[in-house]
Design an enzyme around this catalytic site. Structure first.
Site, mmCIF file in Angstrom:
data_model
loop_
_atom_site.group_PDB
_atom_site.id
_atom_site.type_symbol
_atom_site.label_atom_id
_atom_site.label_comp_id
_atom_site.label_asym_id
_atom_site.label_seq_id
_atom_site.Cartn_x
_atom_site.Cartn_y
_atom_site.Cartn_z
ATOM 1 N N GLU A 14 -39.715 -42.127 -67.331
ATOM 2 C CA GLU A 14 -39.106 -43.087 -66.424
ATOM 3 C C GLU A 14 -39.272 -42.626 -64.978
ATOM 4 O O GLU A 14 -39.355 -41.437 -64.689
ATOM 5 C CB GLU A 14 -37.611 -43.229 -66.746
ATOM 6 C CG GLU A 14 -37.390 -43.843 -68.116
ATOM 7 C CD GLU A 14 -35.933 -44.210 -68.375
ATOM 8 O OE1 GLU A 14 -35.716 -45.313 -68.877
ATOM 9 O OE2 GLU A 14 -35.035 -43.407 -68.077
ATOM 10 N N CYS B 166 -38.367 -41.810 -57.040
ATOM 11 C CA CYS B 166 -37.931 -40.640 -57.798
ATOM 12 C C CYS B 166 -38.864 -40.528 -59.003
ATOM 13 O O CYS B 166 -38.964 -41.458 -59.810
ATOM 14 C CB CYS B 166 -36.479 -40.825 -58.243
ATOM 15 S SG CYS B 166 -35.914 -39.496 -59.324
ATOM 16 N N CYS C 235 -37.630 -32.361 -71.173
ATOM 17 C CA CYS C 235 -37.347 -31.168 -70.372
ATOM 18 C C CYS C 235 -36.903 -30.053 -71.313
ATOM 19 O O CYS C 235 -36.237 -30.304 -72.309
ATOM 20 C CB CYS C 235 -36.243 -31.463 -69.364
ATOM 21 S SG CYS C 235 -35.926 -30.111 -68.199
ATOM 22 N N CYS D 97 -29.926 -28.368 -69.668
ATOM 23 C CA CYS D 97 -28.651 -28.540 -68.941
ATOM 24 C C CYS D 97 -27.761 -29.481 -69.756
ATOM 25 O O CYS D 97 -28.200 -30.559 -70.164
ATOM 26 C CB CYS D 97 -28.892 -29.111 -67.547
ATOM 27 S SG CYS D 97 -29.963 -28.064 -66.538
ATOM 28 N N CYS E 264 -27.185 -33.410 -68.866
ATOM 29 C CA CYS E 264 -28.335 -34.225 -68.440
ATOM 30 C C CYS E 264 -29.005 -34.894 -69.637
ATOM 31 O O CYS E 264 -29.217 -34.273 -70.676
ATOM 32 C CB CYS E 264 -29.339 -33.332 -67.715
ATOM 33 S SG CYS E 264 -30.799 -34.211 -67.133
ATOM 34 N N CYS F 24 -29.127 -40.055 -61.251
ATOM 35 C CA CYS F 24 -29.478 -38.667 -61.570
ATOM 36 C C CYS F 24 -29.010 -38.311 -62.967
ATOM 37 O O CYS F 24 -27.855 -38.532 -63.308
ATOM 38 C CB CYS F 24 -28.776 -37.695 -60.631
ATOM 39 S SG CYS F 24 -29.091 -37.975 -58.920
#
Ligand code: SAH
Length: 343
Positions: free
Chosen positions: A90, A104, A111, A115, A118, A334
């Protein structure tokens, strides 16, 4: 077929030189793609027909297709792009009232950092994106702009850890900064990292000084180890040392991002410790109230808690900004980007 957006400016010029075509033809095509936002060679009407045909036979401009396109009331737009091998990433276009247009972009499919708050890492890491795929995100979003709008900023804050894919990212950013490409100044390009000291040092030695943002999220290692698991291998001290080095070598003030998780890291004591940790550094603190992620139990602090946290930091001598949420309704804020079904 070659991916056009994967070619560096040099490789691109060489292709024309090897065929004894004038150098300005290479610039013309880049102008069509970057400035005039063309989508195919057929639109490049001032190129000879035979050249357009030859380009179309050898190069593919787009390797990804848009699997979903969502628009929020605040002008934010999100694209879910599918790569040739069926991976999904995305990327987001953000508009603000000062006529800023920011893209962005993602650097990885998923990933590996883990975290806990997230969405991007929930399914792990599939692979790095290529530089061409990263440029393609920028250009796909650029094509959503209205004629009178101009892309002004790039934030590398989408899916993935950018410093774990510098080989893909740095050539892609050349397309953003290049005079004959998007011509965006390096100071308007922000790379956000979980804090990989080796990557920060490599970036500090790069010839363009981008704006660096470090995702700190906790004032001490005990708490950071819990919410940013990769910290166990590194530790805050080494990250701050690398960030200080970045400032010394580039003169660019570093931003520290701090996601506020209610009851976890948002108490006045945390703010006091954070102020003590960063005191004396020419740092900017960017507070990001947690954006809800489906399946995660963390909560957003109330506005009064956030405001008080900011005040404590300011009293401690730090410069603080609170990041306002954008595109929340379309899960474009975010930490909400994911490999999933393009919700
Ligand atoms: N891997 C990079 C880019 C991540 S996205 C990094 O770690 O910096 C940019 C910022 O959004 C990071 O600071 C990230 O920690 C933060 N973020 C992630 N999930 C979030 C959430 N649910 N709410 C608010 N911010 C979040």
């Amino acid at each position: 077929m070659l991916h056009l957006l994967e070619q560096t400016a040099d490789q691109w010029q060489t292709w024309f030189a090897d065929r004894e075509l004038p150098a300005y033809r290479a610039r013309q095509v880049r102008g069509w793609l970057f400035a005039k936002r063309a989508g195919e060679f057929g639109e490049m009407t001032d190129l000879p027909g035979a050249l357009r045909q030859q380009l179309a036979e050898e190069f593919q401009i787009w390797t990804m297709h848009t699997a979903a396109h969502r628009t929020a009331g605040d002008g934010t737009e999100k694209l879910l792009l599918e790569t040739a091998d069926g991976q999904r990433v995305e990327c987001v276009l953000l508009r603000d009232d000062r006529q800023r247009c920011t893209v962005c972009i993602s650097t990885q499919v998923g990933c590996a950092m883990g975290c806990v708050f997230c969405a991007s890492g929930l399914d792990g890491l599939a692979r790095n994106l290529t530089s061409g795929e990263i440029v393609e995100q920028v250009l796909s979003l650029n094509r959503l702009l209205r004629a009178e709008e101009r892309l002004s900023h790039v934030v590398v804050m989408g899916m993935g850890e950018p410093l774990a894919n510098l080989d893909g990212l740095l050539p892609a950013l050349e397309a953003a900064t290049g005079r004959d490409a998007l011509d965006i100044s390096a100071r308007r390009i922000t790379i956000s990292t979980v804090g990989l000291p080796g990557g920060i040092r490599r970036l500090a030695g790069h010839d363009r000084a981008y704006h660096l943002a470090v995702s700190l999220h906790a004032p001490d290692d005990a708490l950071r180890n819990q919410i940013v698991p990769t910290n166990r291998k590194v530790g805050i001290a080494k990250i701050l040392a690398a960030a200080d080095d970045y400032f010394d070598r580039t003169g660019r003030r570093v931003t520290y991002e701090y996601v506020l998780l209610a009851g976890v890291n948002d108490q006045p004591d945390h703010a006091r410790q954070l102020a003590a940790l960063l005191r004396g550094r020419p740092a900017l603190i960017n507070l990001i109230p947690f954006n809800p992620v489906t399946g995660l139990e963390y909560r957003t602090p109330n506005p009064a808690t956030t405001a008080h946290f900011a005040e404590v930091l300011q009293h401690g001598g730090l410069t603080v900004k609170i990041r306002h949420r954008k595109g929340e309704r379309i899960d474009a804020a975010c930490g909400q980007l994911r490999r999933g079904e393009g919700k």
